[in-house]
Design an enzyme around this catalytic site. Sequence first.
Site: not given
Ligand code: DGL
Length: 261
Positions: A75, A184
């Site tokens: 993340c 993301c």
């Molecule tokens: N998948 C996550 C990232 O890489 C977070 C997305 C979220 O929960 O807003 O930032």
Amino acid sequence: MSLSLPVLVFDSGSGGLSVWKEIVALRPDLSTLYCADFEGFPYGTKPDSLVAERVTGLLARLIPRYHPRLVVLACNTASTLLLDDLRQRFDLPFVGVVPAIKTAGASAEPHRICLLATPATITRPYIDQLVKNFASGHEVIKKGQGDLVRLAEDFVRGKPVDTELRGIVDDIRQEAVDAVVLGCTHFPLLRAYFEQALPEVRWIDSGEAIARRVSHLVGTLRLDQTSPAWHEAVYTGPQDTPWETGVRKWGFQQVSQVPAV
Ligand code: DGL
């Protein structure tokens, strides 16, 4: 019987699957545990303190229960915020995921690059530092995208996403960029759509590089492996049958809610 699941891949939701997929492709011998924190989802529009509390609290529950040997914080929102804190707090290696600005910046010609990430990630000082260090000869524009995170979740659950996606891709098209950094982990789940809609753009994510880093690190650990590999997914929040069904298709043998303490 308690299985050994040496690699824990963690995200707010399904995004980390884009990284998990690369790890499993490179190292089909590794057993894994995937955790989606749907109760805290989305992280990218939440205050930093709340994200820090959720990630730390949940890892403090998962680590003593499953005994992973390595954690992949799949993340960008959480990694750009609290990777150093987590490394200090927990006594095991952490691999963070941050936007692949270095890869985008490596091109010799000056480019116009779009960093597509959550609204939280684009505001992090960590990102400014990455741009300064690795992409200073390029023009970098930042786009915070929360709707795309939600659409990626719909996609994993088999819901239609095309109409809404078209609007978002049109918006990116207007920017006339050479490359888009998918900052993301949710966004590479929609990569096939992006590439088809804007084939002239280079779409860059961090998944393969993370998989190589994980493979290198597990080589330094003495692992007690299950053969064949076993993949388990857990999630917080209410029961989510469409996600359970969707994620089993990715190759998880067991999917369940995170067990209560
Ligand atoms: N998948 C996550 C990232 O890489 C977070 C997305 C979220 O929960 O807003 O930032």
